[in-house]
Motif scaffolding. Structure first.
Motif, PDB file in Angstrom:
ATOM      1  N   PHE A  91       0.828  -1.203   0.000  1.00 56.00           N
ATOM      2  CA  PHE A  91       0.000   0.000   0.000  1.00 56.00           C
ATOM      3  C   PHE A  91       0.866   1.258   0.000  1.00 56.00           C
ATOM      4  CE2 PHE A  91      -2.721  -3.315   1.654  1.00 56.00           C
ATOM      5  CZ  PHE A  91      -3.929  -3.079   1.010  1.00 56.00           C
ATOM      6  N   GLN A  92       1.969   1.237   0.711  1.00 55.80           N
ATOM      7  CA  GLN A  92       2.857   2.395   0.743  1.00 55.80           C
ATOM      8  C   GLN A  92       3.548   2.610  -0.598  1.00 55.80           C
ATOM      9  OE1 GLN A  92       5.057   0.845   4.029  1.00 55.80           O
ATOM     10  NE2 GLN A  92       3.949   2.047   5.567  1.00 55.80           N
ATOM     11  N   GLN A  93       3.844   1.525  -1.290  1.00 52.75           N
ATOM     12  CA  GLN A  93       4.518   1.636  -2.583  1.00 52.75           C
ATOM     13  C   GLN A  93       3.679   2.403  -3.599  1.00 52.75           C
ATOM     14  OE1 GLN A  93       7.501   1.192  -3.317  1.00 52.75           O
ATOM     15  NE2 GLN A  93       7.824   0.459  -5.399  1.00 52.75           N
ATOM     16  N   VAL A  94       2.363   2.387  -3.456  1.00 51.99           N
ATOM     17  CA  VAL A  94       1.490   3.103  -4.390  1.00 51.99           C
ATOM     18  C   VAL A  94       1.830   4.586  -4.424  1.00 51.99           C
ATOM     19  CG1 VAL A  94      -0.900   3.692  -4.931  1.00 51.99           C
ATOM     20  CG2 VAL A  94      -0.361   1.437  -4.048  1.00 51.99           C
ATOM     21  N   ALA A  95       2.202   5.160  -3.277  1.00 55.02           N
ATOM     22  CA  ALA A  95       2.596   6.567  -3.219  1.00 55.02           C
ATOM     23  C   ALA A  95       4.099   6.733  -3.346  1.00 55.02           C
ATOM     24  CB  ALA A  95       2.113   7.188  -1.906  1.00 55.02           C
ATOM     25  N   MET A  96       4.863   5.881  -2.681  1.00 55.19           N
ATOM     26  CA  MET A  96       6.314   6.065  -2.617  1.00 55.19           C
ATOM     27  C   MET A  96       7.005   5.756  -3.941  1.00 55.19           C
ATOM     28  SD  MET A  96       6.597   7.250   0.362  1.00 55.19           S
ATOM     29  CE  MET A  96       8.394   7.383   0.373  1.00 55.19           C
ATOM     30  N   VAL A  97       6.375   4.973  -4.813  1.00 62.02           N
ATOM     31  CA  VAL A  97       7.013   4.634  -6.086  1.00 62.02           C
ATOM     32  C   VAL A  97       7.311   5.879  -6.910  1.00 62.02           C
ATOM     33  CG1 VAL A  97       4.855   4.277  -7.387  1.00 62.02           C
ATOM     34  CG2 VAL A  97       6.946   3.060  -8.068  1.00 62.02           C
ATOM     35  N   TRP A  98       6.496   6.931  -6.762  1.00 60.93           N
ATOM     36  CA  TRP A  98       6.704   8.138  -7.563  1.00 60.93           C
ATOM     37  C   TRP A  98       7.947   8.889  -7.111  1.00 60.93           C
ATOM     38  CZ3 TRP A  98       4.024   7.061 -11.500  1.00 60.93           C
ATOM     39  CH2 TRP A  98       2.852   6.312 -11.336  1.00 60.93           C
ATOM     40  N   ARG A  99       8.331   8.747  -5.843  1.00 63.60           N
ATOM     41  CA  ARG A  99       9.580   9.328  -5.365  1.00 63.60           C
ATOM     42  C   ARG A  99      10.781   8.491  -5.801  1.00 63.60           C
ATOM     43  NH1 ARG A  99       9.166  13.702  -1.690  1.00 63.60           N
ATOM     44  NH2 ARG A  99       7.269  14.756  -2.420  1.00 63.60           N
ATOM     45  N   LYS A 100      10.555   7.229  -6.114  1.00 62.27           N
ATOM     46  CA  LYS A 100      11.641   6.352  -6.544  1.00 62.27           C
ATOM     47  C   LYS A 100      11.945   6.502  -8.036  1.00 62.27           C
ATOM     48  CE  LYS A 100      10.493   3.085  -2.868  1.00 62.27           C
ATOM     49  NZ  LYS A 100       9.963   1.752  -2.496  1.00 62.27           N
ATOM     50  N   ILE A 101      11.021   7.086  -8.771  1.00 56.34           N
ATOM     51  CA  ILE A 101      11.276   7.380 -10.187  1.00 56.34           C
ATOM     52  C   ILE A 101      12.304   8.505 -10.245  1.00 56.34           C
ATOM     53  CG2 ILE A 101      10.233   8.328 -12.296  1.00 56.34           C
ATOM     54  CD1 ILE A 101       7.656   6.875 -11.489  1.00 56.34           C
ATOM     55  N   PRO A 102      13.373   8.380 -11.026  1.00 60.03           N
ATOM     56  CA  PRO A 102      14.476   9.351 -10.961  1.00 60.03           C
ATOM     57  C   PRO A 102      14.231  10.665 -11.678  1.00 60.03           C
ATOM     58  CG  PRO A 102      14.992   7.632 -12.547  1.00 60.03           C
ATOM     59  CD  PRO A 102      13.709   7.220 -11.877  1.00 60.03           C
ATOM     60  N   VAL A 103      13.064  10.840 -12.298  1.00 55.34           N
ATOM     61  CA  VAL A 103      12.746  12.097 -12.982  1.00 55.34           C
ATOM     62  C   VAL A 103      11.537  12.748 -12.311  1.00 55.34           C
ATOM     63  CG1 VAL A 103      13.691  11.278 -15.168  1.00 55.34           C
ATOM     64  CG2 VAL A 103      11.247  10.988 -14.703  1.00 55.34           C
ATOM     65  N   PRO A 104      11.313  14.046 -12.554  1.00 52.83           N
ATOM     66  CA  PRO A 104      10.189  14.725 -11.909  1.00 52.83           C
ATOM     67  C   PRO A 104       8.838  14.113 -12.281  1.00 52.83           C
ATOM     68  CG  PRO A 104      11.739  16.313 -12.804  1.00 52.83           C
ATOM     69  CD  PRO A 104      12.168  14.977 -13.311  1.00 52.83           C
ATOM     70  N   VAL A 105       7.979  14.015 -11.273  1.00 53.09           N
ATOM     71  CA  VAL A 105       6.603  13.538 -11.452  1.00 53.09           C
ATOM     72  C   VAL A 105       5.663  14.695 -11.112  1.00 53.09           C
ATOM     73  CG1 VAL A 105       4.848  11.889 -10.711  1.00 53.09           C
ATOM     74  CG2 VAL A 105       7.263  11.182 -10.855  1.00 53.09           C
ATOM     75  N   ILE A 106       4.769  15.009 -12.036  1.00 54.75           N
ATOM     76  CA  ILE A 106       3.832  16.118 -11.862  1.00 54.75           C
ATOM     77  C   ILE A 106       2.431  15.538 -11.812  1.00 54.75           C
ATOM     78  CG2 ILE A 106       3.023  18.318 -12.786  1.00 54.75           C
ATOM     79  CD1 ILE A 106       5.675  18.119 -14.593  1.00 54.75           C
ATOM     80  N   ALA A 107       1.709  15.775 -10.721  1.00 58.13           N
ATOM     81  CA  ALA A 107       0.341  15.281 -10.580  1.00 58.13           C
ATOM     82  C   ALA A 107      -0.640  16.370 -10.981  1.00 58.13           C
ATOM     83  CB  ALA A 107       0.079  14.836  -9.147  1.00 58.13           C
ATOM     84  N   ALA A 108      -1.579  16.025 -11.858  1.00 52.90           N
ATOM     85  CA  ALA A 108      -2.654  16.928 -12.268  1.00 52.90           C
ATOM     86  C   ALA A 108      -3.911  16.507 -11.518  1.00 52.90           C
ATOM     87  CB  ALA A 108      -2.869  16.850 -13.776  1.00 52.90           C
ATOM     88  N   LEU A 109      -4.416  17.378 -10.649  1.00 47.00           N
ATOM     89  CA  LEU A 109      -5.485  17.022  -9.722  1.00 47.00           C
ATOM     90  C   LEU A 109      -6.772  17.760 -10.055  1.00 47.00           C
ATOM     91  CD1 LEU A 109      -3.369  17.296  -6.438  1.00 47.00           C
ATOM     92  CD2 LEU A 109      -3.625  15.322  -7.953  1.00 47.00           C
ATOM     93  N   HIS A 110      -7.888  17.016  -9.945  1.00 44.94           N
ATOM     94  CA  HIS A 110      -9.207  17.633 -10.147  1.00 44.94           C
ATOM     95  C   HIS A 110     -10.249  16.797  -9.428  1.00 44.94           C
ATOM     96  CE1 HIS A 110      -9.492  14.374 -13.065  1.00 44.94           C
ATOM     97  NE2 HIS A 110     -10.787  14.624 -13.207  1.00 44.94           N
ATOM     98  N   GLY A 111     -11.439  17.351  -9.289  1.00 45.71           N
ATOM     99  CA  GLY A 111     -12.534  16.604  -8.662  1.00 45.71           C
ATOM    100  C   GLY A 111     -12.267  16.373  -7.198  1.00 45.71           C
ATOM    101  N   VAL A 112     -12.032  15.116  -6.826  1.00 48.25           N
ATOM    102  CA  VAL A 112     -11.692  14.779  -5.447  1.00 48.25           C
ATOM    103  C   VAL A 112     -10.349  14.062  -5.417  1.00 48.25           C
ATOM    104  CG1 VAL A 112     -14.104  14.673  -4.720  1.00 48.25           C
ATOM    105  CG2 VAL A 112     -12.946  12.576  -5.451  1.00 48.25           C
ATOM    106  N   VAL A 113      -9.619  14.316  -4.337  1.00 53.15           N
ATOM    107  CA  VAL A 113      -8.316  13.683  -4.097  1.00 53.15           C
ATOM    108  C   VAL A 113      -8.356  13.259  -2.633  1.00 53.15           C
ATOM    109  CG1 VAL A 113      -5.817  13.961  -4.268  1.00 53.15           C
ATOM    110  CG2 VAL A 113      -7.314  15.317  -5.743  1.00 53.15           C
ATOM    111  N   PHE A 114      -8.898  12.073  -2.389  1.00 54.45           N
ATOM    112  CA  PHE A 114      -9.211  11.640  -1.029  1.00 54.45           C
ATOM    113  C   PHE A 114      -8.352  10.448  -0.611  1.00 54.45           C
ATOM    114  CE2 PHE A 114     -13.927  13.172  -1.147  1.00 54.45           C
ATOM    115  CZ  PHE A 114     -13.500  14.478  -0.938  1.00 54.45           C
ATOM    116  N   GLY A 115      -8.053  10.383   0.687  1.00 54.66           N
ATOM    117  CA  GLY A 115      -7.452   9.193   1.276  1.00 54.66           C
ATOM    118  C   GLY A 115      -6.204   8.738   0.555  1.00 54.66           C
TER     119      GLY A 115
END
Length: 266
Positions: A91-115
């Motif tokens: 479950f933690q890897q779902v979020a932490m994997v984006w920090r393990k990618i060696p290039v910038p990750v940009i999240a585009a957010l809309h609607g709801v961003v929950f939990g």
């Protein structure tokens, strides 16, 4: 059904959550698909930036209700305690994997961003949100605490009292408030277009310098109490960039007033 799509074009990886009929809520298959998508990019030398977004009316509504029922039938220690991905559980890897990618990750957010969706967004380097986007650390609503990497990521972004209020109450906030607290980088009427524009800017920078910068920022965050180590690391990684092909190409492109052309990512 597919839960996540990955499209790589012009050195930009577009990762899209595609469970739009469920507001991209997280079930077991989607958790695995997000991890697989992220991990597939870690060693991809052609990728220079990643844009993470959700189809339909929301970025991600968090864990779906049916997943709660499935989890209740399992031994919680067997779910949470095994370190299945280095220092993280599944479950933690779902979020932490984006920090393990060696290039910038940009999240585009809309609607709801929950939990869990909120914690996934925290794994990105940069978050661009549409005005009115609702965000929440939702776990307390279900008698739980955020356990998908949020407590590693949040302290680098905002104040302790903000983290405590959001965690204790599960109250949704708007992106406008999230921006003032450091949880959103900027607002945009079309966050996906803004994220793609930013990714394109990054894609024209030195790939080796961008990767080094992300690594150095993480090192500085992890060693904030040891400035001597950070200063030494700054110097060490700078030496590895000076005079190398990517830097020389950047200099030539600047002098010739053109976009640089890079042969490899390293």
């Amino acid at each position: 059904m597919a839960r996540v799509s990955v499209k790589i074009e012009n050195h930009i990886a577009q990762v899209t959550l595609t469970r739009a009929d469920k507001m991209n809520a997280l079930d077991s298959d989607m958790i695995d698909a997000i991890i697989e998508a992220g991990e597939s990019l870690i060693d991809n030398a052609d990728v220079r930036a990643v844009v993470l977004s959700g189809e339909g009316g929301a970025f991600c509504a968090g864990l779906d209700v049916m997943s709660f029922a499935a989890m209740a039938a399992q031994d919680p220690e067997e779910i949470a305690m095994p370190r299945t991905h280095g220092n993280a559980n599944r479950f933690q890897q779902v979020a932490m994997v984006w920090r393990k990618i060696p290039v910038p990750v940009i999240a585009a957010l809309h609607g709801v961003v929950f939990g869990g969706g909120f914690q996934i967004s925290l794994g990105a380097d940069i978050r661009i949100a549409a005005p009115g986007t609702k965000m929440s650390i939702m776990e307390m609503k279900w008698g739980l605490i955020p356990d998908m990497g949020g407590m590693v990521l949040l302290p680098h972004l905002t104040r302790s009292d903000v983290i405590r209020k959001l965690t204790y109450t599960a109250t949704p906030i708007l992106a406008e408030q999230a921006e003032t607290w450091g949880l959103v980088t900027e607002l945009a009427d079309d966050p996906l277009a803004a994220a793609m524009d930013l990714a394109e800017q990054i894609s024209h920078k030195s790939p080796s310098a961008i990767r080094t910068a992300k690594q150095l920022i993480s090192y500085a965050e992890e060693n904030i109490a040891d400035p001597d180590a950070v200063l030494l690391e700054e110097s060490r990684v700078q030496v590895a960039l000076i005079g190398k092909p990517h830097q020389m190409e950047v200099i030539a492109a600047n002098l010739q007033k053109r976009l640089p052309v890079f042969k490899t990512a390293t």
